[in-house]
Design an enzyme around this catalytic site. Structure first.
Site, PDB file in Angstrom:
ATOM      1  N   LEU A 125      -1.228 -35.080 -15.348  1.00 52.04           N
ATOM      2  CA  LEU A 125      -1.781 -35.798 -14.196  1.00 52.04           C
ATOM      3  C   LEU A 125      -0.641 -36.309 -13.323  1.00 52.04           C
ATOM      4  O   LEU A 125       0.129 -37.175 -13.729  1.00 52.04           O
ATOM      5  CB  LEU A 125      -2.645 -36.968 -14.662  1.00 52.04           C
ATOM      6  CG  LEU A 125      -3.387 -37.719 -13.547  1.00 52.04           C
ATOM      7  CD1 LEU A 125      -4.448 -36.825 -12.924  1.00 52.04           C
ATOM      8  CD2 LEU A 125      -4.020 -38.995 -14.091  1.00 52.04           C
ATOM      9  N   HIS A 229       6.017 -45.225 -19.018  1.00 48.81           N
ATOM     10  CA  HIS A 229       6.824 -45.178 -17.799  1.00 48.81           C
ATOM     11  C   HIS A 229       6.082 -45.921 -16.689  1.00 48.81           C
ATOM     12  O   HIS A 229       4.858 -45.813 -16.573  1.00 48.81           O
ATOM     13  CB  HIS A 229       7.026 -43.712 -17.396  1.00 48.81           C
ATOM     14  CG  HIS A 229       8.019 -43.492 -16.300  1.00 48.81           C
ATOM     15  ND1 HIS A 229       7.773 -43.837 -14.994  1.00 48.81           N
ATOM     16  CD2 HIS A 229       9.269 -42.957 -16.314  1.00 48.81           C
ATOM     17  CE1 HIS A 229       8.809 -43.516 -14.244  1.00 48.81           C
ATOM     18  NE2 HIS A 229       9.730 -42.978 -15.020  1.00 48.81           N
TER      19      HIS A 229
END
Length: 335
Positions: A125, A229
């Protein structure tokens, strides 16, 4: 209008651009034209039904219908770990005690495992930075579950997602630098590329055979185990809204978390309804809904207004054109 549609060989330039924009650590988007070209061939053959269902890797693109610009990518792998092992570290808690000195200790360790063989995976994604508002990310993310829900028998009853671990602004990876690199003496990018382009034998050959005690690791490495992240935080939120939860596994290179959910418990898979298409000049609906075609072949998805009356979904002509459906076809609708 934004539409999610199958990716194929003609999308190579677009996919390479997205791979470059995604940055380091995005294992499923290597900056390698040959790998990306092979992936697009697999996507074409997956959507056309030419592959064994378990070998399918469906890649979808987010496209602006007017300009043809590609703004993002997502994917669903029907099964992981069948031809290449699917390695992870499991975070394991070991309890040790000594009644004689009245001490009880919990030690966390990292243990190399290959537990998810055959599971389906949602991944890849990624959206361009200027598209990360206005619901484009949610459309792209949820379209993968609409794909699964269209023909659930093609996918495993367990679905996972891996999220990218923490990297520093200069591109460094604390877990790789302090831990993984000790076992894989090569640049991160090389190891990352080999993960997607080889049979992963090098991991089996070089990975630690014994548990790694987390308490003995440097603080920068300990601090990022199971963390996402910063660019992956919105993706994590979307996964959690669908019912995905961490399952105790982390990536062996960057320590990013793995999350999982039962296929039939994924909110979009569970709640979408199969309805028969009707087409009208005007559609009476307060809010747009997620709409997709009713099968994997020729899959497309949009977020537009739809009028639902019983088992009938009334679409505008523009929406029907974007989905490439006609009156009497079956669509799936998630309010």
């Amino acid at each position: 209008m934004l539409v999610v549609r199958p990716a194929g060989p003609a999308d190579l330039d677009h996919l390479l651009e997205l791979a470059i924009l995604s940055g380091p650590g995005f294992t499923s988007l290597p900056e390698d034209p040959d790998q990306l070209s092979e992936r697009l061939d697999v996507s074409r053959d997956s959507f056309s039904g030419k592959l064994d269902p378990k070998a399918c890797w469906y890649t979808v693109m987010l496209e602006e219908t007017v300009t043809g610009e590609i703004d993002g990518i997502g994917s669903v792998k029907a099964a992981v770990g069948l031809n290449r092992p699917f390695f992870s570290f499991r975070v394991v808690t070991n309890t040790q005690s000594s009644p004689s000195v009245d001490v009880k200790l919990d030690h966390q360790t990292l243990v190399l495992v290959n537990e998810c063989t055959g599971w389906s995976e949602v991944g890849s994604l990624f959206l361009k930075a200027d598209r990360r508002k206005g619901g484009a990310g949610r459309l792209l993310s949820q379209s993968r579950y609409m794909l699964i829900g269209a023909q659930p028998e093609l996918f495993n009853e367990n679905v996972l997602a891996e999220l990218r671990g923490v990297f520093t602004p200069d591109g460094g990876c604390p877990f790789w630098d302090h831990v993984a690199h000790k076992f894989f003496p090569m640049p991160f990018d090389e190891a990352d590329l080999m993960t997607g382009s080889t049979d992963k034998q090098f991991i089996l050959d070089l990975a630690p055979r014994h548990p790694i005690y987390i308490e003995l690791l440097p603080e920068p490495a300990r601090a990022v185990i199971g963390k996402v992240h910063p660019q992956g935080v919105p993706a994590m939120a979307l996964l959690e809204s669908e019912g995905f939860r961490p399952n105790g596994l982390v990536d062996i290179f960057d320590a990013g978390p793995t999350v999982a959910c039962g296929r039939d418990n994924i909110r979009t898979v569970r709640d979408a309804r199969a309805l028969t298409v009707a087409i009208a000049d005007q559609v009476e609906a307060e809010l747009p809904s997620l709409i997709s075609t009713g099968s994997v072949s020729g899959f497309r998805a949009v977020r537009q207004k739809v009028g639902v009356d019983g088992d009938v979904a009334t679409l505008s002509a523009e929406t029907a054109d974007a989905l490439r459906v006609k009156a009497g076809d079956i669509v799936r609708v998630k309010a």
